[in-house]
Design an enzyme around this catalytic site. Sequence first.
Site: not given
Ligand code: PRP
Length: 183
Positions: A156, A47-48, A135, A107, A104
């Site tokens: 965070f 959803k991000g 990041k 990470d 979004d």
């Molecule tokens: C977050 C973000 C990315 C992913 C990045 O999603 O939106 O999709 O993590 O992390 P990575 O580079 O370590 O793979 P999340 O799983 O928190 O779901 P959300 O978007 O619904 O909050």
Amino acid sequence: MNTDHVQNDITEVLVTEAQIKQRVAEMAHILDEKYQDEVPLLVGVLKGAVMFMADIARAMTVPINMDWMALSSYGSGTVSSGVIRILKDLDADVHGRHVVIIEDIIDSGLTLSWLAANLEARGAASVEVVALLRKPAAMKVEVDVAQVGFDIPNEFVVGYGLDFNERYRNLTSIAVLDPKVYR
Ligand code: PRP
């Protein structure tokens, strides 16, 4: 929603609403220049990426299509395992399409490297990644990224789509969450 309401939960605003707006306009312009001749399929990762998708799509002037995927990383807590599960797949067939993944945050990079490979394997004509945040210090795998809005420290962050326990997604800026909130 601005950060006044959550003053006690955040330590610092990393990227202001005005900075986001300006950067998103620049990124949209680059996409406009690139996709003069074909209609790209923007794929938002739920959803991000909802806020970023909504803003970059509206800042673009060329015709686009929009679609969404919801992904989940197997594994516990906040640590991404790299094994990705599709919770909601695309409605569109990406075969022969020029796909722009709208994300979004990068990470560890595991989600995006998996997704780009997955969409290429479905026969997309091209796949490029556009991410608002990255990041560098947290990355475990190299991700080929066409555009990044902002490189940020390994902290965070919440806001503009990013959550902690489903909260803070509607902050208009991107802020560092006070560790006392998640400890
Ligand atoms: C977050 C973000 C990315 C992913 C990045 O999603 O939106 O999709 O993590 O992390 P990575 O580079 O370590 O793979 P999340 O799983 O928190 O779901 P959300 O978007 O619904 O909050």
